[in-house]
Design a protein around this motif. Structure first.
Motif, PDB file in Angstrom:
ATOM      1  N   TYR B 893       0.827  -1.185   0.000  1.00 20.92           N
ATOM      2  CA  TYR B 893       0.000   0.000   0.000  1.00 20.92           C
ATOM      3  C   TYR B 893       0.872   1.250   0.000  1.00 20.92           C
ATOM      4  O   TYR B 893       0.690   2.165  -0.808  1.00 20.92           O
ATOM      5  CB  TYR B 893      -0.892  -0.046   1.245  1.00 20.92           C
ATOM      6  CG  TYR B 893      -1.679   1.194   1.494  1.00 20.92           C
ATOM      7  CD1 TYR B 893      -2.907   1.385   0.887  1.00 20.92           C
ATOM      8  CD2 TYR B 893      -1.182   2.185   2.340  1.00 20.92           C
ATOM      9  CE1 TYR B 893      -3.633   2.532   1.118  1.00 20.92           C
ATOM     10  CE2 TYR B 893      -1.903   3.329   2.571  1.00 20.92           C
ATOM     11  CZ  TYR B 893      -3.127   3.505   1.966  1.00 20.92           C
ATOM     12  OH  TYR B 893      -3.839   4.641   2.194  1.00 20.92           O
ATOM     13  N   TYR B1010     -13.121  -0.610  -1.073  1.00 22.83           N
ATOM     14  CA  TYR B1010     -12.806  -0.622   0.357  1.00 22.83           C
ATOM     15  C   TYR B1010     -11.737  -1.658   0.672  1.00 22.83           C
ATOM     16  O   TYR B1010     -10.977  -1.520   1.612  1.00 22.83           O
ATOM     17  CB  TYR B1010     -14.074  -0.890   1.167  1.00 22.83           C
ATOM     18  CG  TYR B1010     -14.662  -2.264   0.956  1.00 22.83           C
ATOM     19  CD1 TYR B1010     -14.303  -3.309   1.799  1.00 22.83           C
ATOM     20  CD2 TYR B1010     -15.546  -2.520  -0.094  1.00 22.83           C
ATOM     21  CE1 TYR B1010     -14.817  -4.578   1.596  1.00 22.83           C
ATOM     22  CE2 TYR B1010     -16.054  -3.782  -0.299  1.00 22.83           C
ATOM     23  CZ  TYR B1010     -15.692  -4.802   0.541  1.00 22.83           C
ATOM     24  OH  TYR B1010     -16.184  -6.062   0.332  1.00 22.83           O
ATOM     25  N   ASP B1013      -8.378  -0.251   0.691  1.00 23.33           N
ATOM     26  CA  ASP B1013      -8.044   0.516   1.877  1.00 23.33           C
ATOM     27  C   ASP B1013      -7.713  -0.375   3.056  1.00 23.33           C
ATOM     28  O   ASP B1013      -7.055   0.064   3.995  1.00 23.33           O
ATOM     29  CB  ASP B1013      -9.195   1.460   2.233  1.00 23.33           C
ATOM     30  CG  ASP B1013      -9.460   2.445   1.107  1.00 23.33           C
ATOM     31  OD1 ASP B1013      -8.517   2.697   0.333  1.00 23.33           O
ATOM     32  OD2 ASP B1013     -10.590   2.940   0.999  1.00 23.33           O
ATOM     33  N   GLY B1018      -5.610   3.364   4.900  1.00 22.87           N
ATOM     34  CA  GLY B1018      -6.736   3.971   4.211  1.00 22.87           C
ATOM     35  C   GLY B1018      -6.773   5.477   4.277  1.00 22.87           C
ATOM     36  O   GLY B1018      -7.736   6.087   3.884  1.00 22.87           O
ATOM     37  N   PRO B1021      -6.017   7.337  -0.128  1.00 23.35           N
ATOM     38  CA  PRO B1021      -6.499   6.253  -0.985  1.00 23.35           C
ATOM     39  C   PRO B1021      -5.585   6.026  -2.185  1.00 23.35           C
ATOM     40  O   PRO B1021      -5.028   6.979  -2.735  1.00 23.35           O
ATOM     41  CB  PRO B1021      -7.879   6.740  -1.428  1.00 23.35           C
ATOM     42  CG  PRO B1021      -7.923   8.179  -1.128  1.00 23.35           C
ATOM     43  CD  PRO B1021      -6.904   8.484  -0.103  1.00 23.35           C
TER      44      PRO B1021
END
Lengths: 522, 1093
Positions: B893, B1010, B1013, B1018, B1021
């Motif tokens: 991420y 979602y 995230d 999160g 984004p």
């Protein structure tokens, strides 16, 4: 080490001190949809569909509040309006009305006065109440909170409440507690509060992002760090916020001062019915109000007198002024007339005089021999008198407006609301007669352009010379209000053989309408 | 009786004049005015259009300018002779060069000094009485005082005042109409233009509004009546018109003679060509080439185009000397001479040279050579041209920025006082409107009452406003070079960019004036190729150039055949990739066809399938007739190129070269298929005359129609094919070098860095993460320890990181930093930059994860170090181990958040548990048509081309590749939120195979964003899409790109009456065009078909 000793002792003292004082309790009221509540309270029909309120955030229109319908369709708070319309093309929006929202919030602040004497504002979407020692009046904290929530629901305002030992803890619970009502246990509060997310600390967005990227998300994540470590990285505000939350630092509710009210009232044991008596009551009331105005360096643009008659109830008498006033004589003079018009059969026994539109009074120096200032004062006096007699909306002055259309070149404005600006635009050089009137049809005897021989107001004129035309096209962007406004017009300045100068007009596109006289040059 | 109207302002006085020059000229013709004079405010930018329009309708025209001085004195100025025109042009240049863009600063002294042989008319002389003697002194009998009629009630008074002024100063009078518009109907538009100019709403316009509609072109009769007391003033209009004998066609454009050391250009061109031939053909010049050279040189000599070739040769020579890669294309580049001069690399062996078809005697038009340069270094070439010829001899031509439908509606609605909401609603409906049909239905569709007065007015006026010029901007690279002074032909002004100067005329104006333009264009792939060559030389000792790149390399063609072409030039799009395995190119000419065939034209003309069948031997190769066989032989009887269309026309229908050229221009024109119809009759009749059958003629003509608007000359295709080949060769043999160069040339091409990195890893190239001790700004190569080269990602991949900071890091690195503290002290980086590095995990080499690194960075003082610790550091406390560890998912991420790519797992793979049963992208080729399918992926592009049917195209990327999803307009409303806002979608639908394209037709869409995230915290984004590639979410962007695409004929013409089959065709063509592509993709620069006529 002495320093060490000192630190320790102060800490111990602090704890002792804390134990000694009354445990404070705070209530935070969060109004998540305040911008939207305004519309909800009006039962706006648009709320039955997707509806949101927008505000300009750094040059982009963004949604700041949404109704449930809109959120169900996938619109989110913070979206730009263009994105939102892409997601939900039917969404209707209103721009945020900051002033109204502030009014609503301060009205709520006054309303909350009944729950606790100490009510403060919390940013622009919440209230903070110090409810120490208040809750038992409403059957405990839960009862208090429920009473508030019930009343708010009647007012059609969405709200959530948190109650805790400190103001910031209560604030955190109200906003991030996840329930409409969260009450901390007075004892185990620390644990409950540290489970809240970091947002509850009300940090700057920048600090918040940085903390999150370090993997720190809840307040409890911060507790194991030394204050100095945190302060070094995220400025001293972070440990301060933590201390405030834990109650290690005072963080009181600061009640905002209510706006000043200058009023005086009088209760009489017996009703009075004579005008002179009423006047003397008024004079005494006015004296009291004016004394207070003087003391606070305020003045008022209007006053209202309320008389409660024993038979017919309340009567309100109002007067206004062209300039701020705080002397009894002026008030008495202007009330002369409204009081004179009163009819009191059984008399009144309750009186209240209140000053309206008050503002800090800025006195002006009186210069001896300044005729202009005196004349000004005299004019204002006149306006005041006229205004109180005829109504201030009827005392008007013409103001020149930039427009080509003759009848729209001047607008009349209320004297009291618009300050005179007599300066004509230098470019405004249209030839205009001193006397202008609604166009009056001519009887043409000998045609021409303009007619060479014509009759107007039963007089006969012969054309000597003419200048023109001034061709004025109708305003195309508004629908015409009169037949004239929709026509292309030619105006001529005409000198007749007997020396009169007239302002003639015709409509070149509708010659069948004939010729008109629209004014006369003197 | 006669009258000349000399005070006409066109809409090239931007936001003031309310009529096009052509409208004014046409109206003047209708009114029967003897002559008219166009004079725009401090500019000559509209004169060529007016001149062209006047020539067409046969209206006598004078061109001039309205000089508005800094003192607000206004003078109409009409040149009497050519030298007068030059002095006017030079005067304007002086005024414009000293002022910022779009302004002109002139004083009376400049006019007196600079202007000669002009007739001048002082406007409003009452307000400039002191200027009268000065002007009279300078211009003598050519000086006039203007009597302007305004219908403001003061006309007679004013005439009398000016008349007495004229008597006192003995300067004659001239009557003027003060024209702003051609017809009184434009008054509304004139008011709206004033609103836009002044930034006011219409209700606040006040006295700035037009008093009446009298600023229109009037008839002689009317003016004679107004000026009946001043017959001399009327007569003087004619006197001025007669004394100004200058006509725009007197301007003699001269190309630089390019004489060097006294050698005339023809001789020099021959010399250089001979030298070039020796270099190109070390083993001796083939006879065919020799013959072509002689033919071309003779033609060049006859038309005196040698200097032009020499200029291009010189520019190309300069670029070569600086190591800037370049390549020529364009009609004239289609020649052996250009091949010999090194301008192009397409040899006469590979393509048919039909040079004389592009440069012909008949077409008395300048030749056209475009040269592409590396996009990062084109500025050097531009500055070289400015330096070589000087600012007064060379300038970039301008582009007139027009109001497009959307901006017209927006600005009009704003001026009419509609609310922001309503404006948005109105403009959002303009999605892909081509012809500006702002109908009431559309307005009703967004909840506006079209009958409401203001809305109706807005729509009407916006329609008139559409197409109005708004300001001048610079052309992408068209240079105009002259022998004499360029500012004597046309005023030169400053461009918005530093060090650029532009002329006031645009491309069409230049064409009308017969001026030659050299296009100096930018091409991203050339940057990439040059960087690859440099790295090859430095790291592998391999010296390759465009010219000596090994030809006919089997391995390269093998790679192409399996469509392993991500990142290479042109054939990287999805449609191309799906076509390659079926086309199986084996030689260079196949690549030329490949480049030309997967384009909307041939696809819409249904030429792809027949060609493929014939190529695979499934269908016999038949020619329409034996005569046409030579023309169509190389493309198996299917016409693909413009040259072939011309040859067919001349062979079958007996078109003359000029007719054929006209036909070619119609084909290349972006104005749609309408223009080609005018040739239909001539073509069919010609075929019948030559003994062909009616049906044959109609069939052939239909084929030609097919690629109208999309025609592609072979020479272009050949030039591109070469770049295609070189980039494929690099990718095939040196994937690490190519990938690295490609990353360093971003933004360009169709794929984002994430895809490029994934592709490199698939080719066993080791990609190393960004590292504070090893990375540079650019991605770089380094030995991977196993004898190969690995690619080290550079700091440029970090979002928001400044190049200068990277230079400091590398400059102060020495033997390494070994701690964050040292980076901060020695490289002097700001905390923000250090945070970015920490977020990008650049400090991993110190054993710190990104959180620990950030924790340390945050502890550094924001301002400089304390003096005592300046050299040794402050001895920071050890890292706090209290920070939570990052999970793998969080690492991915964070990678995406800070660099938009990851060297770890693909996010979809991490989520595969949650995603459930799904079809992987690389398995899709095994599916059959009509199969039900579920695909999941990150939304990388989202587009809605200008089709009225509202089809939306999504590209979903999963861990194995990309899938194409089509959402029909009927389904869209149901899943609007998912489609518009979703970042990770699951789409259930029907698999569809349409020949060369596979799609998933969506039936059910689920937004799983979602899940993305859940990978990280999160907070920020992940937007997996390419930068700005998202056409749908930002409607404004899309309109411009759609409009641009349409003007350069990329997106097939939308058809309002859409049935499903039509949709399919547009879909195919849409993908063929590269489908979703990077907005800055070279496509719009590469294939502006309007650029090669």
């Amino acid at each position: 080490m002495p320093a060490q000793n000192h630190m320790t002792s102060s800490t111990v003292l602090g704890q002792k001190h804390q134990r000694a004082v009354l445990q404070k309790r705070h209530l935070a009221l969060y109004l998540p949809q305040l911008p939207l509540d305004q519309w909800r309270r009006r039962d706006d029909v648009r709320l039955s569909g997707a509806f949101g309120v927008t505000a300009t955030v750094s040059n982009a229109e963004r949604l700041i509040s949404l109704n449930t319908y809109a959120s169900q369709l996938g619109v989110k708070i913070g979206m730009s309006l263009t994105d939102a319309t892409a997601v939900c093309p039917d969404i209707l929006t209103e721009p945020q009305n900051v002033v109204r929202q502030r009014h609503l919030l301060s009205a709520l602040q006054r309303w909350a006065d009944k729950f606790s004497p100490r009510v403060g504002l919390d940013k622009d979407d919440g209230l903070a109440l110090d409810v120490t020692g208040c809750a038992h009046l409403f059957g405990g904290e839960a009862g208090l909170a429920q009473a508030m929530l019930d009343e708010l629901e009647d007012l059609k305002i969405k709200a959530s409440i948190g109650i805790a030992n400190t103001r910031s803890a209560a604030r955190g619970l109200s906003r991030y507690g996840g329930k409409q009502l969260t009450i901390s246990r007075a004892e185990g509060e620390a644990l409950q509060v540290t489970r809240l997310p970091l947002e509850a600390l009300d940090l700057s967005p920048d600090t918040l992002i940085n903390l999150k990227r370090l993997g720190l998300k809840a307040i409890s994540d911060l507790t194991s760090f030394k204050s100095s470590e945190l302060a070094r990285r995220f400025s001293v505000n972070l440990p301060l916020a933590l201390d405030a939350l834990r109650g290690h630092r005072p963080d009181p509710v600061i009640p905002t001062a209510a706006p000043k009210v200058f009023a005086a009232r009088m209760n009489l044991p017996e009703p009075i019915g004579l005008i002179d008596d009423v006047k003397s009551v008024l004079e005494r009331l006015a004296d009291r109000v004016c004394t207070r105005l003087h003391k606070e360096a305020y003045a008022a643009l209007g006053f209202q007198l309320t008389l409660r008659c024993v038979d017919t109830g309340d009567h309100h008498l109002s007067i206004g002024f062209a300039s701020p006033v705080r002397d009894t004589a002026s008030i008495m003079r202007q009330f002369q007339r409204p009081i004179g018009e009163l009819t009191l059969t059984f008399g009144a026994d309750w009186f209240r005089l209140v000053a309206l539109n008050t503002a800090i009074f800025k006195p002006t120096q009186i210069v001896i021999g300044n005729e202009a200032a005196r004349a000004e004062a005299a004019i204002e006096q006149t306006i005041t008198t006229l205004g109180n007699r005829l109504g201030f909306d009827r005392v008007r002055r013409p103001v020149s407006t930039p427009c080509h259309i003759p009848e729209l070149e001047h607008a009349s404005h209320e004297v009291v609301s618009a300050k005179a600006d007599g300066s004509f635009d230098a470019k405004h050089l249209h030839p205009r007669p001193q006397r202008a009137f609604r166009p009056e049809r001519l009887h043409i005897i000998k045609p021409g352009r303009p007619p060479r021989d014509f009759q107007w107001r039963r007089e006969r004129f012969n054309l000597k010379e003419a200048e023109g035309p001034e061709r004025i096209a109708p305003v195309w962007w508004n629908s015409p209000e009169t037949w004239l406004a929709g026509e292309l017009r030619d105006y001529w300045r005409v000198r007749t053989t007997d020396g009169r100068q007239l302002w003639l007009m015709n409509c070149p596109q509708k010659p069948e309408l004939g010729w008109f006289c629209a004014g006369e040059f003197i | 009786m006669a009258y000349a109207e000399l005070d006409i302002t066109t809409n090239f006085t931007f936001l003031k004049g309310a009529s096009h020059p052509a409208e004014l000229v046409a109206q003047a013709k209708v009114l029967g005015l003897t002559s008219i004079g166009i004079a725009d405010c401090n500019t000559l930018s509209g004169v060529v259009r007016a001149y062209a329009a006047a020539r067409e309708v046969g209206q006598d025209l004078r061109v001039g300018a309205r000089l508005v001085l800094r003192s607000e004195t206004t003078i109409l100025c009409y040149p009497k002779t050519l030298s007068g025109y030059s002095s006017l042009s030079q005067l304007l240049t002086v005024g414009k060069r000293r002022a910022p863009k779009g302004e002109c600063h002139l004083d009376l002294a400049d006019v007196i000094e600079g202007l000669s042989e002009c007739a001048v008319i002082l406007i409003d002389p009452v307000f400039a009485q002191s200027d009268i003697p000065v002007l009279k002194n300078a211009f003598g009998s050519d000086c006039y005082l203007g009597l302007s009629v305004r219908y403001d009630g003061w006309d007679q008074q004013r005439f009398a005042d000016i008349s007495s002024l004229s008597e006192r100063s003995s300067v004659p009078l001239v009557s003027l109409g003060g024209v702003l518009m051609h017809s009184s109907a434009r008054r509304r538009l004139a008011d709206i233009l004033s609103c836009i100019r002044l930034g006011l709403k219409i209700d606040a316009l006040g006295l700035e509004a037009q008093l009446n509609a009298e600023a229109r072109l009037k008839s002689e009769h009317e003016l004679r009546r107004v000026f009946r007391a001043y017959p001399a003033a009327i007569a003087n209009t004619l006197r001025i018109a007669e004394s100004c004998t200058f006509r725009l066609d007197e301007i003699q454009y001269q190309y630089p003679d390019e004489v060097l050391n006294g050698i005339d250009p023809d001789t020099r061109l021959r010399q250089l060509t001979e030298e070039g031939l020796l270099w190109r053909y070390p083993g001796g010049v083939p006879l065919k080439a020799r013959a072509l050279v002689e033919k071309e040189l003779a033609l060049v000599k006859r038309l005196s185009y040698a200097p032009y070739f020499l200029t291009v040769q010189d520019i190309v020579g300069y670029a070569r000397g600086q190591g800037i890669l370049c390549q020529g294309r364009g009609s004239a580049a289609n020649s052996v001479v250009c091949f010999a001069l090194g301008i192009t690399e397409a040899s006469p062996d590979t393509i048919n040279m039909v040079f004389e078809r592009f440069i012909s005697d008949v077409r008395n038009e300048p030749p056209d050579i475009d040269v592409d340069f590396e996009h990062e270094r084109r500025e050097e070439v531009i500055q070289y041209i400015f330096k070589k010829y000087g600012r007064d001899r060379a300038a970039i031509c301008s582009t007139v920025i027009h109001f497009r439908t959307r901006s017209a509606i927006r600005e009009t609605a704003k001026a009419m006082g509609l609310s922001e909401d309503n404006i948005n609603a109105l403009t959002s409906q303009v999605w892909g409107w081509r012809d500006g049909n702002v109908s009431g239905e559309r307005a009703a569709g967004v909840g506006l009452d079209p009958t409401a007065r203001r809305v109706a007015l807005t729509l009407q006026i916006a329609k008139e406003l559409t197409g109005f010029p708004r300001h001048l901007s610079q052309h992408t690279g068209g240079f105009v070079i002259t022998n004499q002074r360029l500012d004597a032909l046309v005023p030169i002004e400053n461009a918005a960019m530093d060090d650029r100067t532009i002329i006031e005329w645009d491309k069409n104006d230049i064409d009308v004036m017969g001026m030659m333009k050299i296009d100096v264009l930018a091409l991203g792939m050339l940057t990439c190729v040059r960087k690859s060559f440099d790295m090859l030389r430095n790291w592998k000792g391999v010296d390759v150039t465009m010219a000596n790149c090994p030809q006919d390399d089997t391995a390269t063609y093998d790679m192409i055949c399996v469509a392993d072409t991500l990142g290479v030039f042109q054939i990287e799009s999805r449609a191309q990739m799906q076509f390659l395995p079926r086309m199986r190119p084996r030689e260079f000419y196949d690549l030329i066809i490949e480049v030309a065939i997967i384009r909307p034209g041939p696809i819409q003309g249904d030429m792809v399938h027949p060609y493929l069948k014939r190529r695979r031997g499934e269908e016999p190769v038949i020619y329409p007739s034996d005569d046409l066989k030579p023309a169509l032989e190389k493309t198996l009887g299917i016409p693909l190129f413009q040259e072939q269309a011309m040859e067919i026309a001349s062979i079958a229908a007996g078109f003359t070269p000029s007719e054929a050229d006209h036909l070619r221009r119609s084909l290349a024109s972006s104005s749609g298929p309408g223009r080609i119809q005018i040739h239909r009759e001539r073509f069919i009749q010609g075929c019948l005359d030559n003994g062909y059958e009616q049906t044959f003629a109609e069939n052939v003509f239909r084929q030609l129609e097919g690629f109208s608007g999309y025609g592609f000359p072979q020479s272009h295709a050949a030039s591109f094919a070469l770049i295609v080949y070189v980039s494929c060769w690099l990718k095939c043999h040196h994937p690490e070098v190519f990938g690295c160069a490609l990353l360093n040339s971003q933004p360009m091409g169709f794929y984002a860095p994430a895809q490029i990195v994934q592709d490199m890893e698939r080719h066993d190239v080791k990609v190393l993460p960004i590292c504070i001790e090893h990375s540079f700004w650019d991605c770089s190569l380094e030995p991977d320890g196993a004898g190969n080269l690995a690619v080290r990602l550079g700091f440029r991949q970090i979002k928001g990181f400044a190049e200068e900071e990277a230079r400091w890091i590398t400059g102060a690195r020495g033997n390494g930093y070994r701690s964050i503290d040292a980076v901060w002290r020695r490289a002097g980086l700001k905390q923000r930059s250090l945070s970015l590095l920490a977020h990008a995990d650049a400090f991993h080499i110190y054993g710190l994860n990104r959180r620990e690194a950030l924790w340390q960075v945050k502890a550094l003082p924001r301002s400089g170090a304390l003096p005592l610790f300046a050299d040794i550091g402050e001895g920071l406390p050890e890292i706090s181990s209290l920070l939570p560890e990052l999970t793998d998912a969080q690492q991915v991420y964070e990678d995406y958040v800070s660099t938009r790519l990851t060297l770890r797992e693909h996010p979809i793979k991490l989520l595969s548990g949650e995603l459930g049963q799904r079809a992987l992208a690389d398995e899709q080729r095994d599916y059959t048509d009509g199969h039900s399918i579920t695909v999941c992926g990150l939304v990388v592009t989202r587009q809605r081309p200008g089709t009225a049917s509202g089809v939306i195209f999504l590209t979903l990327e999963d861990d194995t590749g990309v899938s194409n999803v089509i959402i029909w307009g009927s389904l869209f409303p149901k899943y609007r939120a998912e489609v518009m806002a979703g970042r990770l979608l699951r789409v259930r639908g029907k698999f569809q195979r349409q020949g060369i394209v596979t799609n998933v037709i969506a039936q059910q869409i689920e937004d799983l964003s979602y899940l993305l995230d859940t990978l990280g915290d999160g907070e920020v984004p992940i937007y997996p899409g390419y930068d700005n590639a998202d056409h749908v979410r930002s409607p404004v962007q899309s309109s411009t790109s759609i409009a641009r695409n349409q003007s350069s004929s990329h997106v097939p013409k939308p058809d309002l009456k859409t049935d499903r089959s039509k949709d399919k065709k547009t879909v195919t063509a849409y993908y063929a065009n590269g489908g979703g592509r990077h907005p800055r993709s070279q496509a719009s620069k590469l294939f502006p078909s309007s650029d090669f006529h």
